[in-house]
Motif scaffolding. Structure first.
Motif, short mmCIF file in Angstrom:
data_model
loop_
_atom_site.label_atom_id
_atom_site.label_comp_id
_atom_site.label_asym_id
_atom_site.label_seq_id
_atom_site.Cartn_x
_atom_site.Cartn_y
_atom_site.Cartn_z
N ALA A 103 0.85 -1.02 -0.18
CA ALA A 103 0.29 0.06 0.33
C ALA A 103 0.81 1.02 0.09
CB ALA A 103 -1.23 0.04 1.46
N VAL A 104 2.03 1.33 0.61
CA VAL A 104 3.02 2.25 0.73
C VAL A 104 3.82 2.32 0.83
CG1 VAL A 104 1.89 3.00 2.72
CG2 VAL A 104 2.94 1.87 2.97
N ARG A 105 5.24 2.77 0.03
CA ARG A 105 6.14 3.30 -0.80
C ARG A 105 7.27 2.78 0.85
NH1 ARG A 105 7.09 4.30 -5.14
NH2 ARG A 105 9.55 4.72 -4.80
N LYS A 106 7.23 3.64 1.20
CA LYS A 106 7.92 3.70 2.89
C LYS A 106 8.02 2.94 3.85
CE LYS A 106 10.55 7.45 0.87
NZ LYS A 106 11.67 7.21 -0.12
N GLY A 107 8.54 3.03 4.59
CA GLY A 107 8.49 1.39 5.83
C GLY A 107 8.95 0.31 5.52
N TYR A 121 7.05 -1.83 5.61
CA TYR A 121 6.25 -2.75 5.15
C TYR A 121 5.87 -2.10 3.86
CZ TYR A 121 5.79 -4.99 9.37
OH TYR A 121 5.55 -5.65 10.68
N GLY A 122 6.46 -1.11 3.63
CA GLY A 122 6.42 -1.02 1.82
C GLY A 122 7.31 -1.19 0.71
N ILE A 123 7.12 -0.65 -0.73
CA ILE A 123 7.51 -1.31 -1.51
C ILE A 123 9.62 -1.25 -1.17
CG2 ILE A 123 5.78 -1.46 -3.35
CD1 ILE A 123 7.66 1.36 -4.79
N THR A 143 4.03 -0.56 -5.80
CA THR A 143 3.07 -0.10 -5.00
C THR A 143 1.01 -0.99 -5.73
OG1 THR A 143 2.43 2.28 -6.16
CG2 THR A 143 3.83 2.20 -4.70
N ILE A 144 0.47 -0.72 -5.06
CA ILE A 144 -1.16 -1.22 -5.89
C ILE A 144 -1.53 0.07 -6.89
CG2 ILE A 144 -3.42 -1.63 -4.88
CD1 ILE A 144 -2.41 -2.52 -1.95
N HIS A 145 -0.65 1.25 -6.21
CA HIS A 145 -1.02 2.08 -7.47
C HIS A 145 -1.38 1.59 -8.82
CE1 HIS A 145 -3.40 4.43 -3.94
NE2 HIS A 145 -3.79 5.14 -5.12
N PRO A 188 0.41 -2.05 5.82
CA PRO A 188 1.38 -1.43 6.58
C PRO A 188 0.92 -1.08 8.05
CG PRO A 188 -0.10 0.32 5.50
CD PRO A 188 0.01 -0.77 4.91
N ASP A 189 1.26 -1.13 9.03
CA ASP A 189 0.79 -1.64 10.33
C ASP A 189 0.68 -0.52 10.92
OD1 ASP A 189 3.21 -0.53 10.65
OD2 ASP A 189 4.53 -1.57 12.54
N GLU A 190 -0.52 1.32 10.46
CA GLU A 190 -0.18 1.28 11.13
C GLU A 190 -1.12 2.65 9.49
OE1 GLU A 190 2.25 4.64 12.43
OE2 GLU A 190 2.67 3.70 14.32
N ASP A 191 -3.04 2.45 10.26
CA ASP A 191 -3.14 3.36 9.88
C ASP A 191 -3.04 4.85 8.92
OD1 ASP A 191 -5.90 3.67 8.24
OD2 ASP A 191 -7.35 4.20 10.35
N VAL A 192 -3.49 4.94 7.36
CA VAL A 192 -3.32 5.81 6.71
C VAL A 192 -4.03 6.16 5.63
CG1 VAL A 192 -0.71 5.36 6.27
CG2 VAL A 192 -1.96 4.32 4.84
N PRO A 193 -4.35 7.36 5.68
CA PRO A 193 -5.97 8.02 4.47
C PRO A 193 -5.84 6.78 3.07
CG PRO A 193 -4.89 9.86 4.95
CD PRO A 193 -3.75 8.73 6.13
N LEU A 194 -4.39 6.51 3.06
CA LEU A 194 -5.16 5.77 1.69
C LEU A 194 -5.41 4.30 1.58
CD1 LEU A 194 -2.51 4.11 0.91
CD2 LEU A 194 -1.10 6.02 0.44
N LEU A 195 -5.61 4.27 3.09
CA LEU A 195 -6.81 2.64 2.81
C LEU A 195 -7.85 3.21 3.10
CD1 LEU A 195 -4.00 1.51 5.95
CD2 LEU A 195 -3.73 0.68 3.58
#
Length: 620
Positions: free
Chosen positions: A449-453, A455-457, A547-549, A564-571
């Motif tokens: 879902a995300v690039r960074k972190g 669990y990002g790509i 990324t899913i996008h 990711p392990d934390e909620d973000v608006p794009l989820l």
């Protein structure tokens, strides 16, 4: 969209809101603050609440909204701000709207002002104009008489020869495309959208044998355009040479419309329309407001414009969720009656009272997924926002095609995860033939879902490279090409027209030639492959994970989805649906259970007036 939070708001001035403080505390960024200050200077307007509206409309545009819904912004602000005794509260909604309206830099519909206030929607002038023009252009196309009578015996005869089932959604879509100047064909994966496009091409050529129609194919990205052309070619090749027309060459929308980067404008528009009898555009869910308006205006008034896509997929990266807005009324009726999403029968068509619903067909039946279980059932549950059904499906031990693993247990699954990656990615390094390599690459993909972190790509691609090095599959860099190795998959992230590479194109590094020189191999538009030296590539990135996008329009045998392990608006619901429906055979989902449920229940909400203008009494 979080407007303010109480901790930041508590430091504001006693009697009014302070843009400087909001900026200092990070509630608005540089661009938003600069835009608000510009609006206040242009007014001139010293009302701080009008300045806040200007800052928020700037931020809304950067987040993909066409406008700022003042009512929603006001509701969120009241929910997020905890006022202390003695502090001035936020104005009532009607008072706020009137204060914004009183700013000299804010105009009404038709005014030439930086901001336009229409009802309780505040627009950047440019977006207001584009939304109006798009709505008017679509309405005008829908209001035109039919291009061909729906009860035409010749039309019925050709359709009967093309479709084994004349009552199918695909046949209805082809009939619609042949008779209308504006058509939308929506459907999920495996519903036969590209199959239908090929049949439409055959239908139109059969109906007009006296002269070959000029049919243009396009898609938002180079990757999507190449897939569209390949799929249409494969379908048309099944017909005898005497029946099948020459396959139109698919291209990106920017190339179709003649985008001129140096002038930041398009060559084709209302005054300079495309030379075409029909324009068919795939992956229409990815088209933003600005590009859709340009497309609709550039298609000649007498030509057919056919939009194809999945209305439930992710919206465009830029402003707007245009396909979703166009299909809004269909969405509402489809909740209770799937048949209502089909084409209105010809006998009930009243040319004097055209409606958008008569120009949309939703392909309901999936020919890829089981209707009762597995990936198909999971996709429908996500679409419905039914998080309990999603959890039930993911927890069913009999659903072998879908596996759920709580992200909290990532470390405990490390060995199994590594074994799965070795089994899925390892064979890529054994391929010596480009066809085999690309076939292998299409079998498995990690979608994040995300690039960074963690669990990002970026982290996932690094993790996979480490595994491949540790197991000896990645050889040391040769020829002084740091970071390059045979088997490395890369994705282009910036268009390069000189080399014919486009954002989203995927290549594989391979050793070739007598000297085993490093080359990056890409599928060629005309068939076969082309190779480039690594130094010739434009901006690119390693792409074991994407990324899913970026995955929109792609398909893979197996998909591993990592949230990711934390909620973000794009989820959002649309993001999860898009990820799940990239898989043809099996899915593994890594996610915190509560975060996945929250994402499924959270649809994308993009402020826009388009759906109201198009659907009127059907509601917003």
């Amino acid at each position: 969209m979080h407007l303010l939070n109480s901790e930041k708001y508590e430091t504001l001035a006693m009697n009014d809101i302070d843009l400087h403080t909001l900026y200092d505390k990070g509630s608005i960024d540089d661009a938003d603050w600069a835009f608000a200050r510009t609006i206040q200077r242009l007014g001139p307007c010293d009302d701080a609440w009008s300045g806040l509206a200007a800052a928020l409309v700037s931020r809304a545009a950067s987040e993909g909204h066409v406008c700022l819904d003042l009512a929603e912004a006001h509701r969120q602000a009241l929910a997020e701000i905890t006022m202390e005794a003695g502090r001035a509260p936020m104005p009532e909604l009607d008072d706020w709207v009137e204060r914004v309206r009183a700013c000299p830099a804010v105009g009404a519909a038709g005014d030439f002002c930086p901001l336009i206030l229409q009802g309780r929607r505040l627009y950047l002038h440019r977006y207001w104009c584009f939304e109006q023009e798009l709505a008017q252009s679509i309405a005008a196309r829908c209001a035109q008489p039919l291009l061909r009578a729906e009860e035409d015996p010749e039309l019925d005869a050709v359709l009967a020869g093309l479709f084994a089932d004349p009552g199918s959604d695909q046949c209805a879509a082809a009939r619609m495309a042949a008779t209308r100047r504006f058509s939308v064909i929506s459907g999920g994966p495996g519903t036969g959208k590209t199959f239908t496009v090929g049949k439409i091409i055959l239908l139109l050529q059969a109906l007009y044998p006296q002269r070959p129609l000029k049919i243009l194919l396009a898609a938002p990205t180079g990757k999507a355009a190449a897939r569209l052309q390949a799929a249409v070619e494969a379908m048309l090749d099944q017909h005898a040479a005497t029946q099948a027309p020459a396959t139109p060459g698919a291209q990106t929308l920017h190339r179709l419309l003649g985008y001129m980067p140096s002038a930041a404008k398009f060559r084709f528009d209302t005054k300079h329309p495309l030379m075409a009898d029909a324009v068919i555009v795939d992956e229409a869910s990815m088209i933003d407001l600005v590009l859709m308006r340009q497309l609709v205006q550039a298609v000649p008034a007498k030509a057919r414009l056919i939009l194809v896509g999945d209305k439930d997929q992710l919206a465009s990266v830029e402003a707007g969720a245009v396909l979703g807005d166009i299909c809004h009324g269909i969405n509402r009726t489809a909740r209770t009656d799937a048949e209502s999403a089909r084409l209105t029968p010809a006998s009930s068509y009243n040319a004097a009272e055209p409606t958008l619903a008569r120009h949309i067909v939703v392909l309901e039946r999936s020919y890829r997924f089981d209707a009762q279980g597995g990936i198909g059932a999971l996709g429908r549950a996500i679409n419905a926002g039914d998080s309990q059904k999603v959890q039930s499906l993911l927890g069913d031990p009999h659903e072998s095609s879908i596996v759920f693993r709580p992200l909290a247990h990532w470390a405990s699954w490390a060995k199994i995860l590594e074994d799965e990656i070795i089994a899925a990615v390892g064979p890529l390094f054994d391929c010596r033939d480009p066809s085999a390599a690309f076939d292998q690459l299409s079998r498995f993909k990690i979608l994040c879902a995300v690039r960074k972190g963690p669990y990002g790509i970026e982290a996932m691609n690094q993790r996979i490279e480490q595994i491949m090095r540790r197991t000896g599959r990645i050889a040391p860099a040769s020829h002084g090409l740091a970071g390059w190795y045979a088997g490395r998959p890369v994705m282009i992230t910036r268009n390069d027209y000189f080399h014919g590479l486009f954002n989203g194109d995927v290549g594989i590094a391979m050793n070739s030639g007598p000297n085993q020189d490093m080359r990056v191999i890409f599928p060629a538009a005309e068939g076969g492959f082309k190779s480039l030296q690594p130094q010739q590539l434009p901006e690119h990135q390693t792409v074991y994970a994407m990324t899913i996008h970026k995955s929109q329009g792609s398909e893979f045998e197996q998909v591993m989805i990592v949230l990711p392990d934390e909620d973000v608006p794009l989820l959002t619901r649309e993001l999860i649906y898009t990820a799940v429906t990239r898989a043809r055979r099996s899915i593994v989902i890594w996610a915190p259970p509560e975060l996945l449920a929250r994402a499924v229940e959270r649809p994308i909400r993009r402020a826009s007036g388009l759906r109201e203008m198009l659907w009127g009494g059907l509601g917003t």
